[in-house]
Design a protein around this motif. Sequence first.
Motif, short mmCIF file in Angstrom:
data_model
loop_
_atom_site.label_atom_id
_atom_site.label_comp_id
_atom_site.label_asym_id
_atom_site.label_seq_id
_atom_site.Cartn_x
_atom_site.Cartn_y
_atom_site.Cartn_z
N THR A 1 0.83 -1.21 0.00
CA THR A 1 0.00 0.00 0.00
C THR A 1 0.86 1.25 0.00
OG1 THR A 1 -1.69 -1.20 1.24
CG2 THR A 1 -1.87 1.20 1.19
N ILE A 2 1.97 1.21 0.75
CA ILE A 2 2.88 2.35 0.78
C ILE A 2 3.43 2.64 -0.61
CG2 ILE A 2 5.17 3.07 1.57
CD1 ILE A 2 4.48 1.62 4.23
N ARG A 3 3.89 1.60 -1.33
CA ARG A 3 4.44 1.80 -2.66
C ARG A 3 3.41 2.44 -3.59
NH1 ARG A 3 7.25 -3.06 -1.44
NH2 ARG A 3 5.57 -4.35 -2.26
N ARG A 4 2.18 1.96 -3.51
CA ARG A 4 1.11 2.51 -4.36
C ARG A 4 0.87 3.98 -4.03
NH1 ARG A 4 -3.96 3.50 -3.28
NH2 ARG A 4 -4.02 2.18 -1.42
N MET A 5 0.81 4.31 -2.74
CA MET A 5 0.51 5.68 -2.33
C MET A 5 1.66 6.64 -2.68
SD MET A 5 -1.48 5.16 1.32
CE MET A 5 -1.81 6.92 1.50
N GLU B 1 3.64 6.24 -5.34
CA GLU B 1 3.52 6.43 -6.80
C GLU B 1 2.39 7.39 -7.14
OE1 GLU B 1 2.97 2.52 -8.35
OE2 GLU B 1 5.04 1.89 -7.94
N GLU B 2 1.29 7.32 -6.38
CA GLU B 2 0.15 8.20 -6.63
C GLU B 2 0.37 9.61 -6.08
OE1 GLU B 2 -2.99 6.14 -4.70
OE2 GLU B 2 -3.32 4.70 -6.34
N GLY B 3 1.37 9.77 -5.23
CA GLY B 3 1.63 11.08 -4.63
C GLY B 3 0.88 11.31 -3.34
N SER B 4 0.15 10.29 -2.84
CA SER B 4 -0.58 10.44 -1.57
C SER B 4 0.39 10.53 -0.39
CB SER B 4 -1.54 9.27 -1.36
OG SER B 4 -2.45 9.18 -2.44
N ILE B 5 1.52 9.82 -0.51
CA ILE B 5 2.60 9.96 0.46
C ILE B 5 3.71 10.73 -0.23
CG2 ILE B 5 4.35 8.75 1.82
CD1 ILE B 5 2.44 6.42 2.09
N SER B 6 4.11 11.86 0.34
CA SER B 6 5.09 12.72 -0.32
C SER B 6 5.91 13.47 0.71
CB SER B 6 4.37 13.71 -1.25
OG SER B 6 3.48 14.54 -0.51
N GLY B 7 6.86 14.25 0.21
CA GLY B 7 7.65 15.14 1.07
C GLY B 7 8.42 14.40 2.14
N GLY B 8 8.42 14.99 3.35
CA GLY B 8 9.20 14.45 4.45
C GLY B 8 8.72 13.12 4.99
N MET B 9 7.48 12.72 4.63
CA MET B 9 6.98 11.43 5.10
C MET B 9 7.66 10.27 4.38
SD MET B 9 5.14 9.78 7.23
CE MET B 9 4.13 11.07 7.97
N ILE B 10 8.12 10.48 3.15
CA ILE B 10 8.72 9.39 2.38
C ILE B 10 9.96 8.81 3.06
CG2 ILE B 10 9.91 8.80 0.22
CD1 ILE B 10 7.92 10.53 -1.27
N PRO B 11 10.96 9.63 3.46
CA PRO B 11 12.12 9.01 4.13
C PRO B 11 11.76 8.34 5.45
CG PRO B 11 12.25 11.42 4.18
CD PRO B 11 11.16 11.07 3.23
N LYS B 12 10.78 8.88 6.18
CA LYS B 12 10.38 8.23 7.44
C LYS B 12 9.80 6.84 7.16
CE LYS B 12 9.50 12.54 9.93
NZ LYS B 12 10.72 12.46 10.75
N ILE B 13 8.96 6.76 6.14
CA ILE B 13 8.38 5.47 5.75
C ILE B 13 9.48 4.51 5.31
CG2 ILE B 13 7.10 4.40 3.87
CD1 ILE B 13 5.18 5.28 5.90
N GLU B 14 10.45 5.02 4.55
CA GLU B 14 11.55 4.16 4.08
C GLU B 14 12.36 3.61 5.26
OE1 GLU B 14 13.59 6.76 1.42
OE2 GLU B 14 12.31 6.25 -0.31
N HIS B 15 12.64 4.45 6.24
CA HIS B 15 13.37 3.99 7.43
C HIS B 15 12.55 2.94 8.19
CE1 HIS B 15 16.36 6.90 6.59
NE2 HIS B 15 15.72 7.95 7.05
#
Length: 291
Positions: free
Chosen positions: A232-236, A238-252
């Motif tokens: 779900t994270i990967r989809r969001m 790609e769609e831009g629903s998860i963006s900015g500073g949240m992306i590196p936090k999710i990756e960690h």
Amino acid sequence: MNEQVADILIEALPYIRRFSGMTIVIKYGGHAMVDEQLKEDFARDITLLKFIGLNPVVVHGGGPQISQVLEQMGIASKFVRGMRLTDAPTMDVVEMVLGGKVNKSIVARINRQGGKAVGLSGKDGGLIQARKMHIVHQEDETKPPEIIDPGLVGEVTHVDPSVVNTLTAQGFIPIIAPVGVGDSGETYNINADLVAGKIAQALSAGRFILLTDVDGVLDEKGELISSIDAATIRRMVEEGSISGGMIPKIEHALEALKNGVGKTHIINGKKRHALLLELFTDSGIGTQVTV
């Protein structure tokens, strides 16, 4: 009222039992580090976790505090992709503020609440080995990528958790500043989210909790997602629903899960006692990230 209090305690009981003896790594940053009431709440919460049988390990940031001191010294703060460009004079200030002022303030607050906190930086006991980070920056697809030298900004190459394990076993609460050391003894400024994730992995932590200034991961309607998986994270993203500073936090968070950490949570540190509400209530208050 008394019955409500009793109900809350009973709701917490199975979680306290489940988490007893578990190592929990908390990344402490954002608004929770500058608001006086929230700082006191955090110190109480960490002390409580230790007293009821958990082993909290705190990794803290300090960006606003560093910027404030740099400004007072007449040194301009420059950022690329959220990374502070760190020359030698800036690194001296970073180490002074993180390893000194900020770290010891957190330690003192926890100790005033009855805990036994000890401040560390990644240079203590060979805790964090690091190397220089290079940033690849591309404004758009029509321009070639640019390699940016961020100075003494590092990435983690190895974590030796021996000193943390020793302190924890003796009843202490490690409070860690995200500074690492290179092969030649050079000091590196490292992103606190990155350091916290690597330490959680090295400790095989049962929980890795990121305190942020937002409620967690939000869906397309802006509503909190209480639990989210990697697909779900990967989809969001790609769609831009998860963006900015949240992306590196999710990756960690995902990296930690793939490398032995039990569960990861992203929660709003601006809410009082956010840690306790996330860990010890059925509903929680943030987003739990799963593989």
